[in-house]
Scaffold this active site. Structure first.
Site, mmCIF file in Angstrom:
data_model
loop_
_atom_site.group_PDB
_atom_site.id
_atom_site.type_symbol
_atom_site.label_atom_id
_atom_site.label_comp_id
_atom_site.label_asym_id
_atom_site.label_seq_id
_atom_site.Cartn_x
_atom_site.Cartn_y
_atom_site.Cartn_z
ATOM 1 N N ARG A 142 -23.243 47.776 92.066
ATOM 2 C CA ARG A 142 -24.541 48.427 91.990
ATOM 3 C C ARG A 142 -24.650 49.412 93.159
ATOM 4 N NH1 ARG A 142 -28.380 45.828 93.567
ATOM 5 N NH2 ARG A 142 -27.410 43.874 94.151
ATOM 6 N N TYR A 291 -20.502 50.326 85.546
ATOM 7 C CA TYR A 291 -20.474 48.991 86.130
ATOM 8 C C TYR A 291 -21.710 48.179 85.719
ATOM 9 C CZ TYR A 291 -20.831 45.153 89.250
ATOM 10 O OH TYR A 291 -21.003 43.883 89.713
ATOM 11 N N LYS A 300 -30.799 43.643 85.642
ATOM 12 C CA LYS A 300 -31.570 43.938 86.855
ATOM 13 C C LYS A 300 -32.686 44.943 86.572
ATOM 14 C CE LYS A 300 -28.749 41.307 89.247
ATOM 15 N NZ LYS A 300 -29.150 39.921 89.588
ATOM 16 N N HIS A 320 -35.670 36.540 90.677
ATOM 17 C CA HIS A 320 -34.211 36.459 90.805
ATOM 18 C C HIS A 320 -33.838 34.999 91.087
ATOM 19 C CE1 HIS A 320 -30.423 38.239 92.955
ATOM 20 N NE2 HIS A 320 -30.183 37.954 91.702
ATOM 21 N N SER A 342 -27.336 37.077 97.644
ATOM 22 C CA SER A 342 -25.941 36.985 97.205
ATOM 23 C C SER A 342 -25.095 36.240 98.235
ATOM 24 C CB SER A 342 -25.375 38.374 96.915
ATOM 25 O OG SER A 342 -25.776 39.278 97.900
ATOM 26 N N CYS A 344 -24.508 33.053 98.352
ATOM 27 C CA CYS A 344 -24.989 31.701 98.667
ATOM 28 C C CYS A 344 -24.545 30.688 97.617
ATOM 29 C CB CYS A 344 -26.510 31.687 98.765
ATOM 30 S SG CYS A 344 -27.151 32.466 100.256
ATOM 31 N N LYS A 346 -25.241 30.781 94.157
ATOM 32 C CA LYS A 346 -26.319 30.498 93.210
ATOM 33 C C LYS A 346 -25.772 30.003 91.877
ATOM 34 C CE LYS A 346 -29.448 33.563 91.315
ATOM 35 N NZ LYS A 346 -30.216 34.799 91.417
ATOM 36 N N ASP A 367 -29.355 33.306 87.031
ATOM 37 C CA ASP A 367 -29.685 34.536 87.758
ATOM 38 C C ASP A 367 -31.155 34.938 87.718
ATOM 39 O OD1 ASP A 367 -28.749 36.638 89.411
ATOM 40 O OD2 ASP A 367 -28.765 38.025 87.735
ATOM 41 N N ASN A 460 -16.028 42.130 94.248
ATOM 42 C CA ASN A 460 -17.183 42.115 93.344
ATOM 43 C C ASN A 460 -16.740 42.038 91.882
ATOM 44 O OD1 ASN A 460 -20.011 42.183 92.903
ATOM 45 N ND2 ASN A 460 -19.949 44.380 92.459
ATOM 46 N N ARG A 462 -15.882 40.450 88.213
ATOM 47 C CA ARG A 462 -16.839 39.644 87.440
ATOM 48 C C ARG A 462 -16.229 38.979 86.225
ATOM 49 N NH1 ARG A 462 -22.269 39.730 89.661
ATOM 50 N NH2 ARG A 462 -21.921 41.036 91.495
ATOM 51 N N PHE A 587 -21.731 22.025 97.924
ATOM 52 C CA PHE A 587 -21.274 21.832 96.540
ATOM 53 C C PHE A 587 -21.922 20.581 95.928
ATOM 54 C CE2 PHE A 587 -18.270 24.455 98.878
ATOM 55 C CZ PHE A 587 -18.204 25.569 98.058
ATOM 56 N N GLY A 588 -21.140 19.684 95.321
ATOM 57 C CA GLY A 588 -21.713 18.515 94.650
ATOM 58 C C GLY A 588 -22.591 17.665 95.557
HETATM 59 O O1 TSX Z 1 -21.557 27.722 96.444
HETATM 60 C C1 TSX Z 1 -21.545 27.166 97.519
HETATM 61 N N1 TSX Z 1 -22.385 26.099 97.727
HETATM 62 C C2 TSX Z 1 -23.387 25.723 96.687
HETATM 63 C C3 TSX Z 1 -22.801 24.852 95.685
HETATM 64 C C4 TSX Z 1 -23.506 24.249 94.771
HETATM 65 N N2 TSX Z 1 -20.680 27.594 98.495
HETATM 66 C C5 TSX Z 1 -19.821 28.764 98.302
HETATM 67 C C6 TSX Z 1 -20.582 29.977 98.808
HETATM 68 C C7 TSX Z 1 -19.939 31.252 98.500
HETATM 69 C C8 TSX Z 1 -20.413 31.865 97.226
HETATM 70 C C9 TSX Z 1 -20.649 26.932 99.683
HETATM 71 N N3 TSX Z 1 -19.926 27.145 100.785
HETATM 72 C C10 TSX Z 1 -21.481 25.847 99.912
HETATM 73 C C11 TSX Z 1 -22.366 25.384 98.908
HETATM 74 O O2 TSX Z 1 -23.090 24.427 99.077
HETATM 75 N N4 TSX Z 1 -21.237 25.404 101.181
HETATM 76 C C12 TSX Z 1 -20.307 26.222 101.682
HETATM 77 C C13 TSX Z 1 -19.740 26.142 103.054
HETATM 78 C C14 TSX Z 1 -18.578 25.181 103.046
HETATM 79 C C15 TSX Z 1 -17.328 25.601 102.661
HETATM 80 C C16 TSX Z 1 -16.279 24.681 102.651
HETATM 81 C C17 TSX Z 1 -16.483 23.368 103.058
HETATM 82 C C18 TSX Z 1 -17.737 22.977 103.435
HETATM 83 C C19 TSX Z 1 -18.781 23.855 103.435
HETATM 84 N N5 TSX Z 1 -15.479 22.402 103.117
HETATM 85 C C20 TSX Z 1 -14.174 22.526 102.866
HETATM 86 O O3 TSX Z 1 -13.717 23.588 102.592
HETATM 87 C C21 TSX Z 1 -13.374 21.296 102.912
HETATM 88 MN MN MN Z 2 -28.303 38.276 90.750
#
Ligand code: TSX
Ligand code: MN
Length: 680
Positions: A142, A291, A300, A320, A342, A344, A346, A367, A460, A462, A587-588
């Site tokens: 964008r 794009y 958007k 958003h 972006s 994070c 999402k 999104d 970037n 996709r 993550f989880g």
């Molecule tokens: O998406 C992420 N989340 C949300 C998941 C549901 N990411 C990736 C961000 C880039 C787009 C994350 N990165 C998250 C997270 O909660 N946390 C982190 C930071 C992180 C990265 C790696 C580890 C721990 C935290 N651990 C190891 O690599 C072992």
């Molecule tokens: Mn978006």
């Protein structure tokens, strides 16, 4: 009639080209139904009748409009209003052919075949119905600085920043300048090409929350992508009837024969890109870029920028945000929305596989959320989209197994790398798809090997995949009523000072938290380096109108009779320790944070007051089986950090909203300052 004419129609009047003037005068002399009946007589050639009726023979040498052939579909299937818009755009853009899309699989097969023949797409034979497109390297993202909203009154669109400060909350252009900008780009821009007519719905077809758009584009890539990202085709025309629609015109900006070399089979005009929003005309005009964010105008442009304006006018919210269903071990289900800038994760959160036993997470959207209070005061959300247009790098079986499952078929990839066996590849897949010692083809088409020092995929790049291919798609994802929202989550990538989670004291405090959102900067935007950027509500690039008025609109939700306001939270998965390591595994394991939110929604007394907001009572986050995490450090509120945060938010208001900041936001900032000063 002038009032009804599309912007592109009006710009003909100013183009100074004799033949255009005549065509436009002619168009203007019709009313919609007359256009329809005139054209229905000769559906094989849009303008074959029209010029003969009104144009002097000396116009003939131009001749381009006369040759426009309808190669697919029937004009009579379009409402008079759609016919009129199409006619106006044809007479400006002068495509050779018009192709009315029905949205069918056969149609998609035909277009993909054509794109393969023309070299703008290739099959990824490792999967079923997966395709790879490489763009011109000058057209990969964008372009915020070339994205404009044009209104009569500048203050309707952007807040006046402090003198000497550049506004970061959107770009305004006067209607006069806009007309000039459009008329120096669109006339003749589709010569030698086909104009595709894409009827589409943002939101389930027929939902009271949905909006219909008609996108006219000269890019078959846009057609294939819109078919995944929206509900598209003949059924939309039926739902539209003779109703109003958002007018969307898109051109890659390279009429044929091409005046410049085409790179990677991807026509574009990077020098002259403009993404124009004309809210007073219910119209979007995008030129020069193919794009996704610039060319898939439902996303958007319609769902966020024009959407936020419609939402303000009609009393709802266009945001958003992802939409996530959460079922707890007792079987009780709630839905939440979440707004993140972006980078994070999402999309990862939208498809989370919970580590906590007994929990189930289901995806409504990753999104965009359209939110509206129903008659009972329940806030309901729909996802206006029907697909994922996700950032590929970083997506893997470790970060997002559900996304990986969703993209194994019927997916269009853009600017990813290709493995020797015809599969996709990008940074982050090293474990899932080892490529040591193999020669891949990188996103530019060049040979690539692991460790060569260049990225294989564009940062970037996709995937574009149907939402229903997500293994955890929510059963109510297409419910026309939307799903009831119990909590709104804001978040940011904050290496320092911001706790894993805190809860707003009340609605206005929650709006304040949204207004002060900041995050470490991203690869997708045009900014680089690791700076903490303001991104209020994760909407900074997407506000359709004055951010001060947007805040007032959010605050006004509290005044709605019987409104059951969701609780508001702020999360930060990205806090780092003194050694620069992430404290929280993310993550989880984020399901532990969502569990605390669910328990708060269910009225559990598991919070304590702090300067920032309610924090989890120590011990109230479920850490069973989590392993070593410094929970104390994760929730510590350093006084000096929060003093600086207060100053930064105050500075942001002073610089960006000197005249437009609602008094309530200033009050919230003062209250935060007082709470911070009382800290030990
Ligand atoms: O998406 C992420 N989340 C949300 C998941 C549901 N990411 C990736 C961000 C880039 C787009 C994350 N990165 C998250 C997270 O909660 N946390 C982190 C930071 C992180 C990265 C790696 C580890 C721990 C935290 N651990 C190891 O690599 C072992
Ligand atoms: Mn978006």
């Amino acid at each position: 009639m002038m009032r009804c004419a599309a912007a592109v129609g009006r710009l003909l009047l100013r183009s100074g080209i004799q033949t255009h003037k005549r065509t436009c005068a002619l168009i203007s002399s019709f009313h919609g139904s007359e256009v329809a009946s005139a054209l229905n007589l000769h559906t094989s050639s849009i303008l074959s009748q029209v010029p003969r009726m009104n144009m002097a023979p000396d116009v003939e040498p131009n001749g381009l409009n006369l040759k426009t052939q309808i190669v697919k579909g029937d004009l009579s299937s379009l409402s008079p209003k759609v016919q009129r818009y199409l006619l106006e755009c044809v007479s400006v853009c002068r495509p050779d052919k018009v192709y009315i899309c029905d949205g069918s699989e056969e149609e998609n097969t035909e277009l993909v075949k054509q794109m393969v023949e023309e070299g703008m797409m290739k099959k990824l034979p490792k999967y079923d119905n997966c395709w790879l497109t490489r763009t011109d390297p000058a057209d990969v993202a964008r372009v915020e600085r070339l994205t404009f909203i044009s209104t009569r009154n500048k203050k309707d669109t952007v807040a006046q920043p402090k003198p000497g400060i550049k506004g970061i909350l959107g770009n305004w252009m006067s209607p006069e300048e806009m007309e000039q900008a459009l008329s120096s780009r669109f006339p003749g821009c589709m010569q030698g090409r086909t104009m595709y007519v894409i009827p589409y719905s943002m939101g389930p077809v027929g939902s009271p929350l949905s909006k219909i758009g008609i996108e006219l584009t000269d890019s078959p890539y846009v057609v294939a992508s819109m078919r995944i990202m929206t509900r598209m085709g003949t059924k939309i025309l039926k739902a539209l009837g003779d109703g109003d629609f958002v007018k969307c015109l898109h051109s890659v900006g390279l009429p044929l024969p091409a005046s410049r070399p085409v790179i990677n089979g991807w026509p574009c005009d990077p020098e002259k890109v403009i993404i124009a929003h004309l809210p007073e005309k219910n119209e979007i005009c995008s030129y020069g870029s193919g794009y996704g964010g610039n060319s898939l105008l439902g996303k958007k442009c319609l769902a966020l920028r024009l959407g936020s304006i419609l939402a303000q006018r009609e009393g709802w919210l266009a945001e958003h945000m992802l939409i996530l269903g959460i079922t707890n071990p007792e079987g009780k289900k709630i839905y939440v929305t979440a707004a993140f800038p972006s980078a994070c994760g999402k999309t990862n959160l939208a498809m989370l596989i919970p580590s906590l036993p007994g929990y189930k997470m289901e995806c409504v959207g990753d999104d965009i959320a359209w939110l509206k209070f129903d008659q009972n005061g329940v806030l309901r959300a729909i996802n206006p989209e029907a697909g994922f247009f996700g950032v590929a790098p970083g997506t893997s079986d470790q970060s997002n197994p559900n996304a990986m499952a969703a993209i194994q078929q019927n997916t269009v990839f853009t600017n990813v790398a290709e493995t020797p066996d015809g599969g996709f590849w990008w940074e982050g897949l090293e474990k899932d798809i080892p490529v040591d010692g193999q020669e891949l083809t990188d996103w530019t088409g060049k040979p690539w090997t692991l460790g060569c020092g260049r990225p294989a995929a564009h940062p970037n790049s996709r995937f574009c995949a149907p939402l229903e291919q997500c293994p955890v798609v929510d059963p109510l994802w297409q419910d026309p009523q939307g799903v009831p929202i119990s909590a709104i989550i804001f978040g940011g990538r904050r290496p320092q000072g911001v706790p894993l989670i805190y809860e707003a004291y009340n609605w206005a405090h929650g709006v304040f938290i949204g207004s002060g959102m900041r995050s470490e900067a991203t690869a997708a935007a045009e900014h680089s380096g690791k700076v903490i950027m303001h991104d209020p509500f994760a909407m900074r690039p997407f506000f359709g109108y004055n951010f001060g008025k947007y805040l007032e609109h959010w605050l006004s939700m509290e005044q709605r009779p019987a409104a059951q306001l969701p609780r508001i939270f702020h999360v930060n998965w990205f806090r780092k320790d003194a050694a620069g390591k992430f404290i929280w595994p993310g993550f989880g394991e984020n399901s532990r944070v969502l569990d605390w939110i669910v328990r708060r929604v269910n009225g559990e007394d598991c919070a304590v007051e702090s300067a920032a907001g309610y924090l989890p009572r120590p011990g109230s986050i479920n850490v069973d089986g989590l392993g070593e995490v410094d929970m104390e450090e994760l929730f510590r509120l350093p006084k000096d950090f929060w003093q600086e945060e207060v100053e930064a938010i105050g500075r942001f208001y002073d610089e960006q909203l000197p005249e437009d900041c609602p008094a309530e936001m200033r009050r919230q900032l003062d209250q935060l300052r007082e709470r911070v000063e009382k800290m030990s």
